[in-house]
Design a protein around this motif. Structure first.
Motif, mmCIF file in Angstrom:
data_model
loop_
_atom_site.group_PDB
_atom_site.id
_atom_site.type_symbol
_atom_site.label_atom_id
_atom_site.label_comp_id
_atom_site.label_asym_id
_atom_site.label_seq_id
_atom_site.Cartn_x
_atom_site.Cartn_y
_atom_site.Cartn_z
ATOM 1 N N GLY A 1 35.164 47.467 36.506
ATOM 2 C CA GLY A 1 34.773 46.012 37.125
ATOM 3 C C GLY A 1 33.977 45.158 36.422
ATOM 4 N N TRP A 2 33.953 45.360 35.046
ATOM 5 C CA TRP A 2 33.005 44.638 34.350
ATOM 6 C C TRP A 2 33.743 43.403 33.555
ATOM 7 C CZ3 TRP A 2 31.940 49.607 31.710
ATOM 8 C CH2 TRP A 2 30.955 50.455 32.270
ATOM 9 N N THR A 3 33.229 42.276 33.402
ATOM 10 C CA THR A 3 33.824 41.020 32.834
ATOM 11 C C THR A 3 33.741 41.416 31.030
ATOM 12 O OG1 THR A 3 33.251 39.555 34.345
ATOM 13 C CG2 THR A 3 33.798 38.659 32.104
ATOM 14 N N THR B 1 38.320 38.681 32.779
ATOM 15 C CA THR B 1 37.903 38.843 34.173
ATOM 16 C C THR B 1 38.574 39.762 35.166
ATOM 17 O OG1 THR B 1 36.603 36.649 34.123
ATOM 18 C CG2 THR B 1 36.993 37.887 36.330
ATOM 19 N N PRO B 2 38.010 41.134 35.442
ATOM 20 C CA PRO B 2 38.711 41.849 36.163
ATOM 21 C C PRO B 2 39.430 41.382 37.543
ATOM 22 C CG PRO B 2 36.814 42.431 36.427
ATOM 23 C CD PRO B 2 36.581 41.327 35.423
ATOM 24 N N LYS B 3 40.555 41.718 37.857
ATOM 25 C CA LYS B 3 41.127 41.353 38.987
ATOM 26 C C LYS B 3 40.624 41.987 40.488
ATOM 27 C CE LYS B 3 45.399 39.332 37.389
ATOM 28 N NZ LYS B 3 46.938 39.969 37.386
ATOM 29 N N ALA C 1 43.378 41.924 34.922
ATOM 30 C CA ALA C 1 42.537 40.964 34.655
ATOM 31 C C ALA C 1 43.335 39.467 34.442
ATOM 32 C CB ALA C 1 41.498 41.126 33.444
ATOM 33 N N LYS D 1 35.289 43.797 40.993
ATOM 34 C CA LYS D 1 34.189 43.089 40.062
ATOM 35 C C LYS D 1 32.888 43.297 40.216
ATOM 36 C CE LYS D 1 33.792 38.268 38.129
ATOM 37 N NZ LYS D 1 32.481 37.677 38.881
ATOM 38 N N LEU E 1 37.439 47.101 31.936
ATOM 39 C CA LEU E 1 37.891 46.633 33.035
ATOM 40 C C LEU E 1 37.921 47.357 34.279
ATOM 41 C CD1 LEU E 1 40.731 44.184 31.454
ATOM 42 C CD2 LEU E 1 38.473 43.408 32.206
ATOM 43 N N ASN F 1 30.220 41.900 38.273
ATOM 44 C CA ASN F 1 29.318 40.839 38.027
ATOM 45 C C ASN F 1 28.259 41.400 36.683
ATOM 46 O OD1 ASN F 1 30.496 38.996 39.469
ATOM 47 N ND2 ASN F 1 29.296 39.662 41.386
#
Length: 372
Positions: free
Chosen positions: A127-129, A80-82, A55, A85, A124, A87
């Motif tokens: 895929g979550w912020t 924020t995942p790289k 992230a 993601k 992460l 959303n």
């Protein structure tokens, strides 16, 4: 931007923010300008090695509100995942770090605990912020309202608003996950959400070894290695209720160690109070009933109904939060409302931090079912 400079910026923004609120409170433009979740400052943050490959992160100062509704500044990380993601946002509520500004995890990787890194990595990977607030008073000029549940909860919810202000692709769906102090804050967030989170939609609350039932818990602490937690809780009470003076109940040997609360973080604090007898910790060896009642009123979750599904996780060998407090008391308190499902996962043989490590995947999978 280094931590000292960031702290100076935050202090300056807090002064400007409060001045704006005082001068223009009646006007709608000012209300919008200081709305909870407004991002006042964001800078690129360096993540621990366990997370840097997964992230990117911003360290932020953002607007929140106190338990009395006044405008305050809070700090934290938006991670924020790289890849992959989704959303959607999950709040991570960290366990106890201390009371001093240097104990803000967003600024000090020494108190970005290993179990927090493991839990955030699992979030992460979905895929979550991840919004990771410091809680009010850690990293800002005000005193940290340690274990004041509604203080933690507001900063948690407002960190989601801040994340969405930085990234307009994030949806309104969110979940809250936390450990120890953060587990307690997560439960309060689950109670507060519908009346505070506006357009956001809370989907679930995961609480690992949450602090609860201070009226039962606090009397067990004197004479144990956890005495520093109780001292911090008394100072947290003072931060939200200045009419209460911790020295009115702390015995002289405990009073003489108070400087550690501002010079160090968790483990030196615990060490400083570890060997005191109950009578050296507290006048008469115990908290007076009125103080215990006041503390409980701020600390205890389950004083109102959960508004989203709850997952409670508790290690059977927890040295900081007794197993029975969650398994036999808190679970039944929450289920008695009949407003949301309350799942309970005992972790055999796990201590306070071990319960997090043992269930990172299980907790993330549970959250995934709620965010689906």
């Amino acid at each position: 931007m280094n931590s000292a400079r960031f702290h100076a910026w935050v202090a300056a923004f807090q002064v400007a923010l409060l001045s704006t609120a005082i001068l223009f409170f009646a006007g709608s433009p000012a209300k919008a300008a200081v709305a909870p979740g407004t991002v006042l400052l964001n800078v690129t943050a360096t993540l621990p090695a366990e997370l840097s490959g997964l992230a990117t992160a911003k360290r932020i100062a953002y607007v929140s509100t106190s338990v009395t509704g006044s405008t305050i500044t809070a700090t934290g990380l938006i991670i924020t995942p790289k890849a992959n993601k989704k959303n959607k946002t999950v709040v991570w509520g960290h366990g106890t770090t201390g009371l001093a500004d240097k104990c803000a995890p967003s600024a000090n990787q020494a108190v970005f605990w290993p179990e927090a890194r493991a839990a955030i990595a699992a979030l992460l990977a979905k895929g979550w912020t991840v919004a990771a607030p410091d809680y009010p008073g850690l990293g800002t000029p005000s005193a940290h309202q340690y274990l004041i549940g509604l203080s933690e909860a507001r900063s948690m919810i407002d960190s989601v608003k801040a994340a969405r202000n930085l990234d307009n692709k994030l949806t309104t769906a969110y979940a809250v996950d936390g450990h120890s102090q953060g587990g307690q804050g997560a439960l309060f967030a689950g109670q507060l959400a519908p009346s505070y989170d506006g357009p956001l939609v809370l989907k679930g609350v995961a609480a690992i070894a949450p602090v609860s039932n201070a009226d039962i818990f606090a009397p067990l602490v004197p004479g144990t290695p956890g005495q520093g937690y109780l001292v911090m809780a008394l100072y947290g009470l003072n931060a939200v209720d200045p009419s209460f003076n911790p020295n009115s109940v702390l015995a002289p040997p405990a009073q003489q160690r108070a400087s550690v609360l501002q010079t160090d973080c968790l483990y030196p604090i615990l060490d400083a109070y570890d060997e005191l007898t109950p009578e050296q910790l507290l006048i008469g060896g115990a908290l007076p009933d009125p103080v215990l009642a006041k503390l409980s009123s701020y600390v205890n979750p389950a004083q109102s109904a959960p508004t989203a599904p709850v997952l409670l996780v508790q290690g059977t060998d927890d040295e900081a939060v007794p197993y029975f407090l969650t398994a036999d008391v808190l679970v039944e308190q929450l289920r008695a409302y009949h407003t949301a499902t309350v799942d309970f996962v005992p972790v055999s043989g796990a201590n306070h931090d071990g319960a997090v490590f043992a269930t990172t995947g299980q907790v993330a999978d549970w959250i995934a079912t709620k965010l689906a």
